[in-house]
Design a protein around this motif. Structure first.
Motif, PDB file in Angstrom:
ATOM      1  N   LEU A 197       0.909  -1.283  -0.041  1.00  0.00           N
ATOM      2  CA  LEU A 197      -0.005  -0.024   0.125  1.00  0.00           C
ATOM      3  C   LEU A 197       0.888   1.257  -0.181  1.00  0.00           C
ATOM      4  CD1 LEU A 197      -2.873  -0.933   2.291  1.00  0.00           C
ATOM      5  CD2 LEU A 197      -3.174  -0.787   0.087  1.00  0.00           C
ATOM      6  N   LYS A 198       2.057   1.095   0.587  1.00  0.00           N
ATOM      7  CA  LYS A 198       3.026   2.443   0.633  1.00  0.00           C
ATOM      8  C   LYS A 198       3.409   2.708  -0.886  1.00  0.00           C
ATOM      9  CE  LYS A 198       4.532   1.675   5.541  1.00  0.00           C
ATOM     10  NZ  LYS A 198       5.724   1.513   6.436  1.00  0.00           N
ATOM     11  N   ASP A 200       3.247   4.187  -4.346  1.00  0.00           N
ATOM     12  CA  ASP A 200       2.243   5.053  -4.947  1.00  0.00           C
ATOM     13  C   ASP A 200       1.897   4.673  -6.504  1.00  0.00           C
ATOM     14  OD1 ASP A 200       4.117   6.841  -7.216  1.00  0.00           O
ATOM     15  OD2 ASP A 200       5.219   5.617  -5.710  1.00  0.00           O
ATOM     16  N   PRO A 201       0.676   5.069  -6.840  1.00  0.00           N
ATOM     17  CA  PRO A 201      -0.019   4.621  -7.834  1.00  0.00           C
ATOM     18  C   PRO A 201       0.848   4.760  -9.158  1.00  0.00           C
ATOM     19  CG  PRO A 201      -1.654   5.894  -6.661  1.00  0.00           C
ATOM     20  CD  PRO A 201      -0.163   5.869  -5.614  1.00  0.00           C
ATOM     21  N   ARG A 202       1.601   5.894  -9.252  1.00  0.00           N
ATOM     22  CA  ARG A 202       2.536   6.179 -10.247  1.00  0.00           C
ATOM     23  C   ARG A 202       3.573   4.894 -10.522  1.00  0.00           C
ATOM     24  NH1 ARG A 202       7.173   8.996 -11.910  1.00  0.00           N
ATOM     25  NH2 ARG A 202       7.133  10.045 -13.940  1.00  0.00           N
ATOM     26  N   SER A 203       4.244   4.462  -9.429  1.00  0.00           N
ATOM     27  CA  SER A 203       5.071   3.573  -9.532  1.00  0.00           C
ATOM     28  C   SER A 203       4.440   2.224 -10.313  1.00  0.00           C
ATOM     29  CB  SER A 203       5.669   3.407  -8.169  1.00  0.00           C
ATOM     30  OG  SER A 203       6.557   4.342  -7.669  1.00  0.00           O
ATOM     31  N   TYR A 204       3.293   1.832  -9.593  1.00  0.00           N
ATOM     32  CA  TYR A 204       2.700   0.906 -10.055  1.00  0.00           C
ATOM     33  C   TYR A 204       2.211   0.858 -11.507  1.00  0.00           C
ATOM     34  CZ  TYR A 204       1.895  -1.696  -5.510  1.00  0.00           C
ATOM     35  OH  TYR A 204       1.831  -2.474  -4.572  1.00  0.00           O
ATOM     36  N   LEU A 205       2.009   2.088 -12.310  1.00  0.00           N
ATOM     37  CA  LEU A 205       1.728   2.472 -13.343  1.00  0.00           C
ATOM     38  C   LEU A 205       2.969   2.239 -14.105  1.00  0.00           C
ATOM     39  CD1 LEU A 205      -0.024   3.162 -15.882  1.00  0.00           C
ATOM     40  CD2 LEU A 205       0.595   5.679 -15.190  1.00  0.00           C
ATOM     41  N   PRO A 263       6.159  -6.003  -5.127  1.00  0.00           N
ATOM     42  CA  PRO A 263       5.177  -5.280  -6.134  1.00  0.00           C
ATOM     43  C   PRO A 263       5.475  -5.460  -7.558  1.00  0.00           C
ATOM     44  CG  PRO A 263       5.692  -3.982  -4.370  1.00  0.00           C
ATOM     45  CD  PRO A 263       6.714  -5.092  -4.438  1.00  0.00           C
ATOM     46  N   THR A 267       3.202  -7.338 -10.041  1.00  0.00           N
ATOM     47  CA  THR A 267       2.625  -6.634 -11.234  1.00  0.00           C
ATOM     48  C   THR A 267       2.912  -7.358 -12.529  1.00  0.00           C
ATOM     49  OG1 THR A 267       2.821  -4.420  -9.960  1.00  0.00           O
ATOM     50  CG2 THR A 267       2.585  -4.458 -12.323  1.00  0.00           C
TER      51      THR A 267
END
Length: 295
Positions: A197-198, A200-205, A263, A267
């Protein structure tokens, strides 16, 4: 408690992956695997080039353009340096109707050259990204041997000696390995959920884009046969989780590596599963072509 969970994962994950690979070997005729080495060496070389050279180059380009946080960039660099993808050797034929013999030949080929390619690619990626990573060759060889080379060769050998016995036992070993892998993933997600959860969404993108680009490379470079194209795409799009985690924890602290690499691994797997579901539907009515163009 977290250290105990991680210790359990380190034991169960390689064993589960080995069982999946062994089960896949039990269900494949060695002749079909060897046919790629004898009859289609150029295809194998082109496939190795896509996985070992093109994927890291495109990943680096995306990292430099999108500029994720440095830990994410390092995690992606480590991950794309570590083919092949043993966790997908069972899911690829089942979900995406990919070629199991072709994937087995890719696994053996990538494992054979990994002692040179993994440290070389990782070093070349580390220069523009500005980090240093340690690759223990004995540890890497042992990981590849026990998760890919030995179980796959053993499964193929048993199939050659007793094909009916091998095929009758393949499903049970595959089920055991798949359950083990699923348990490992669930435990990892639950244990590291706060860390996930830590991120950030941009990193997942960025992770998703790199994973999708790697899949696209394998798909575009892959041969006309749909089953082989799917296999190469997944081989390019998913890497070796145990090997990448080992390099990450040896090069950096466990506290630094796991929150980033886990992650990244999840992913990449998620993107590959989406691809396999789509490919499975697209190729459901397609007739696969055997090596040499014989249906």
């Amino acid at each position: 408690m977290k250290d105990l969970i991680i210790h359990i994962i380190r034991i169960v994950a390689p064993l589960s992956v080995a069982l999946v690979v062994f089960a896949q070997g039990l269900g494949i005729s060695p002749r079909r695997v060897l046919a790629y080495f004898r009859e289609q060496p150029r295809l194998l070389l082109r496939s190795l080039f896509a996985s070992i050279v093109l994927v890291p180059i495109v990943a680096l380009a995306l990292i430099l353009v999108l500029k994720p946080p440095l830990p994410v960039a390092i995690g992606l660099a480590i991950l794309v340096s570590c083919p092949p993808a043993p966790m997908m050797i069972s899911a690829t034929p089942k979900l995406g109707r990919g070629s199991a013999p072709f994937m087995a030949s890719l696994h053996l080929s990538l494992a054979a050259v990994a002692i040179i390619t993994v440290p070389t690619v990782l070093y070349l990626l580390s220069i523009p990204l500005g980090f240093r990573a340690t690759v223990s060759l004995p540890a890497m060889l042992w990981i590849l041997a026990r998760t890919i080379v030995l179980p796959l060769i053993l499964g193929l050998a048993i199939h050659h000696l007793a094909p009916q016995f091998a095929e009758s036992r393949a499903r049970a070993f595959a089920l055991a390995g798949t359950i083990g892998v699923a348990v490992v993933i669930v435990i990892a997600v639950v244990a590291l959920f706060p860390l996930l959860l830590k991120m950030d969404p941009r990193s997942y993108l960025v992770m998703a884009l790199v994973g999708a680009a790697a899949l696209a490379i394998g798909h575009l470079v892959g041969p006309p046969d749909p089953a082989e194209k799917t296999a190469l795409a997944v081989e390019c799009g998913v890497r070796h989780p145990v090997l990448s985690l080992t390099i990450g924890t040896e090069s950096f602290s466990q506290a630094q590596a796991l929150p980033v690499l886990v992650p990244c691994v999840l992913t990449f797997i998620f993107m590959a599963m989406i691809y396999l579901v789509v490919r499975g539907r697209m190729t459901r009515t397609a007739k696969p072509v055997a090596p040499g163009g014989v249906a």
